[in-house]
Design a protein around this motif. Structure first.
Motif, PDB file in Angstrom:
ATOM      1  N   MET A  18       0.812  -1.265  -0.057  1.00 39.92           N
ATOM      2  CA  MET A  18      -0.053  -0.017   0.073  1.00 39.92           C
ATOM      3  C   MET A  18       0.952   1.334   0.106  1.00 39.92           C
ATOM      4  N   ARG A  19       2.042   1.089   0.702  1.00 38.68           N
ATOM      5  CA  ARG A  19       2.763   2.283   0.825  1.00 38.68           C
ATOM      6  C   ARG A  19       3.418   2.615  -0.512  1.00 38.68           C
ATOM      7  N   ILE A  20       3.964   1.756  -1.266  1.00 38.08           N
ATOM      8  CA  ILE A  20       4.488   1.925  -2.491  1.00 38.08           C
ATOM      9  C   ILE A  20       3.444   2.309  -3.561  1.00 38.08           C
ATOM     10  N   ALA A  21       2.249   1.732  -3.504  1.00 35.77           N
ATOM     11  CA  ALA A  21       1.313   2.075  -4.391  1.00 35.77           C
ATOM     12  C   ALA A  21       0.678   3.526  -4.287  1.00 35.77           C
ATOM     13  N   ALA A  22       0.741   3.824  -3.325  1.00 33.61           N
ATOM     14  CA  ALA A  22       0.344   5.314  -2.440  1.00 33.61           C
ATOM     15  C   ALA A  22       1.197   6.365  -2.612  1.00 33.61           C
ATOM     16  N   ASP A  23       2.564   5.893  -2.859  1.00 38.75           N
ATOM     17  CA  ASP A  23       4.001   6.740  -2.780  1.00 38.75           C
ATOM     18  C   ASP A  23       3.965   7.555  -1.629  1.00 38.75           C
ATOM     19  N   ILE A  24       4.043   6.951  -0.397  1.00 38.54           N
ATOM     20  CA  ILE A  24       3.995   7.697   0.784  1.00 38.54           C
ATOM     21  C   ILE A  24       5.250   7.137   1.451  1.00 38.54           C
ATOM     22  N   ALA A  25       6.042   7.892   2.275  1.00 42.83           N
ATOM     23  CA  ALA A  25       7.161   7.693   2.963  1.00 42.83           C
ATOM     24  C   ALA A  25       7.103   6.561   4.092  1.00 42.83           C
ATOM     25  N   PRO A  26       8.196   5.957   4.128  1.00 42.19           N
ATOM     26  CA  PRO A  26       8.111   4.787   5.324  1.00 42.19           C
ATOM     27  C   PRO A  26       7.630   5.268   6.755  1.00 42.19           C
ATOM     28  N   GLY A  27       8.367   6.763   6.995  1.00 44.98           N
ATOM     29  CA  GLY A  27       8.321   7.445   8.093  1.00 44.98           C
ATOM     30  C   GLY A  27       6.403   7.652   8.343  1.00 44.98           C
ATOM     31  N   THR A  28       5.905   8.101   7.216  1.00 46.56           N
ATOM     32  CA  THR A  28       4.565   8.302   7.280  1.00 46.56           C
ATOM     33  C   THR A  28       3.747   6.934   7.779  1.00 46.56           C
ATOM     34  N   LEU A  29       4.093   5.913   7.106  1.00 51.55           N
ATOM     35  CA  LEU A  29       3.560   4.927   7.362  1.00 51.55           C
ATOM     36  C   LEU A  29       3.795   4.256   8.942  1.00 51.55           C
ATOM     37  N   ALA A  30       4.828   4.579   9.443  1.00 54.68           N
ATOM     38  CA  ALA A  30       5.046   4.361  11.100  1.00 54.68           C
ATOM     39  C   ALA A  30       4.207   5.353  11.734  1.00 54.68           C
ATOM     40  N   LYS A  31       4.151   6.638  11.488  1.00 56.32           N
ATOM     41  CA  LYS A  31       3.177   7.405  12.052  1.00 56.32           C
ATOM     42  C   LYS A  31       1.639   6.638  12.120  1.00 56.32           C
ATOM     43  N   MET A  32       1.300   6.253  10.974  1.00 57.26           N
ATOM     44  CA  MET A  32      -0.149   5.650  11.105  1.00 57.26           C
ATOM     45  C   MET A  32      -0.225   4.492  11.847  1.00 57.26           C
ATOM     46  N   ASN A  33       0.780   3.658  11.874  1.00 60.09           N
ATOM     47  CA  ASN A  33       0.880   2.495  12.741  1.00 60.09           C
ATOM     48  C   ASN A  33       0.682   2.797  14.142  1.00 60.09           C
ATOM     49  N   LYS A  34       1.134   4.132  14.803  1.00 59.84           N
ATOM     50  CA  LYS A  34       0.958   4.518  15.900  1.00 59.84           C
ATOM     51  C   LYS A  34      -0.367   5.456  16.307  1.00 59.84           C
ATOM     52  N   ASP A  35      -1.343   5.279  14.993  1.00 61.26           N
ATOM     53  CA  ASP A  35      -2.487   6.133  15.017  1.00 61.26           C
ATOM     54  C   ASP A  35      -2.485   7.722  15.303  1.00 61.26           C
ATOM     55  N   GLU A  36      -1.205   8.089  14.650  1.00 65.67           N
ATOM     56  CA  GLU A  36      -0.845   9.384  14.669  1.00 65.67           C
ATOM     57  C   GLU A  36      -1.490  10.271  13.508  1.00 65.67           C
ATOM     58  N   PRO A  37      -1.892  11.475  13.429  1.00 71.79           N
ATOM     59  CA  PRO A  37      -2.298  12.047  12.223  1.00 71.79           C
ATOM     60  C   PRO A  37      -1.245  12.402  11.198  1.00 71.79           C
ATOM     61  N   VAL A  38      -1.718  12.066   9.970  1.00 68.36           N
ATOM     62  CA  VAL A  38      -1.006  12.457   8.640  1.00 68.36           C
ATOM     63  C   VAL A  38      -1.533  13.451   7.885  1.00 68.36           C
ATOM     64  N   SER A  39      -1.045  13.949   6.729  1.00 70.32           N
ATOM     65  CA  SER A  39      -1.695  14.998   5.909  1.00 70.32           C
ATOM     66  C   SER A  39      -2.789  14.513   5.102  1.00 70.32           C
ATOM     67  N   MET A  40      -3.605  15.437   4.798  1.00 70.29           N
ATOM     68  CA  MET A  40      -4.537  15.103   3.926  1.00 70.29           C
ATOM     69  C   MET A  40      -4.175  14.519   2.629  1.00 70.29           C
ATOM     70  N   ASP A  41      -3.052  15.178   2.004  1.00 69.21           N
ATOM     71  CA  ASP A  41      -2.537  14.648   0.879  1.00 69.21           C
ATOM     72  C   ASP A  41      -2.198  13.394   1.102  1.00 69.21           C
ATOM     73  N   VAL A  42      -1.689  12.873   2.025  1.00 73.82           N
ATOM     74  CA  VAL A  42      -1.270  11.447   1.920  1.00 73.82           C
ATOM     75  C   VAL A  42      -2.625  10.730   2.138  1.00 73.82           C
ATOM     76  N   MET A  43      -3.887  11.036   2.777  1.00 71.49           N
ATOM     77  CA  MET A  43      -5.049  10.400   2.795  1.00 71.49           C
ATOM     78  C   MET A  43      -5.386  10.165   1.647  1.00 71.49           C
ATOM     79  N   PHE A  44      -5.424  11.099   0.596  1.00 74.44           N
ATOM     80  CA  PHE A  44      -5.949  11.493  -0.839  1.00 74.44           C
ATOM     81  C   PHE A  44      -5.057  10.425  -1.540  1.00 74.44           C
ATOM     82  N   ARG A  45      -3.870  10.234  -1.497  1.00 76.04           N
ATOM     83  CA  ARG A  45      -3.339   9.339  -2.152  1.00 76.04           C
ATOM     84  C   ARG A  45      -3.621   7.658  -1.823  1.00 76.04           C
TER      85      ARG A  45
END
Length: 70
Positions: free
Chosen positions: A22-49
């Motif tokens: 999913m991370r590769i398909a959505a072109d998001i950084a590994p650090g962003t995925l790590a934040k999501m694994n901790k239920d931390e907020p990420v940018s709307m751009d990431v959510m859109f992708r």
């Protein structure tokens, strides 16, 4: 406010897709995925992708709730 990505993780299971795929398909950084694994907020751009990559809606992948501590 609290963020939960449980819906996203369930959707990935339904699509037989790993978080890394999913991370590769959505072109998001590994650090962003790590934040999501901790239920931390990420940018709307990431959510859109992610929505675009998975062909889904925002409410299919995230829950935002009121945190009782606020």
């Amino acid at each position: 406010m609290a963020v939960s990505y449980k819906k996203l993780w369930k959707l990935l299971i339904d699509k037989d897709m790993t978080k890394t795929q999913m991370r590769i398909a959505a072109d998001i950084a590994p650090g962003t995925l790590a934040k999501m694994n901790k239920d931390e907020p990420v940018s709307m751009d990431v959510m859109f992708r992610i929505c675009k990559a998975l062909n889904c809606e925002f409410n299919d992948i995230v829950d935002i709730t009121t945190n009782k501590n606020n």
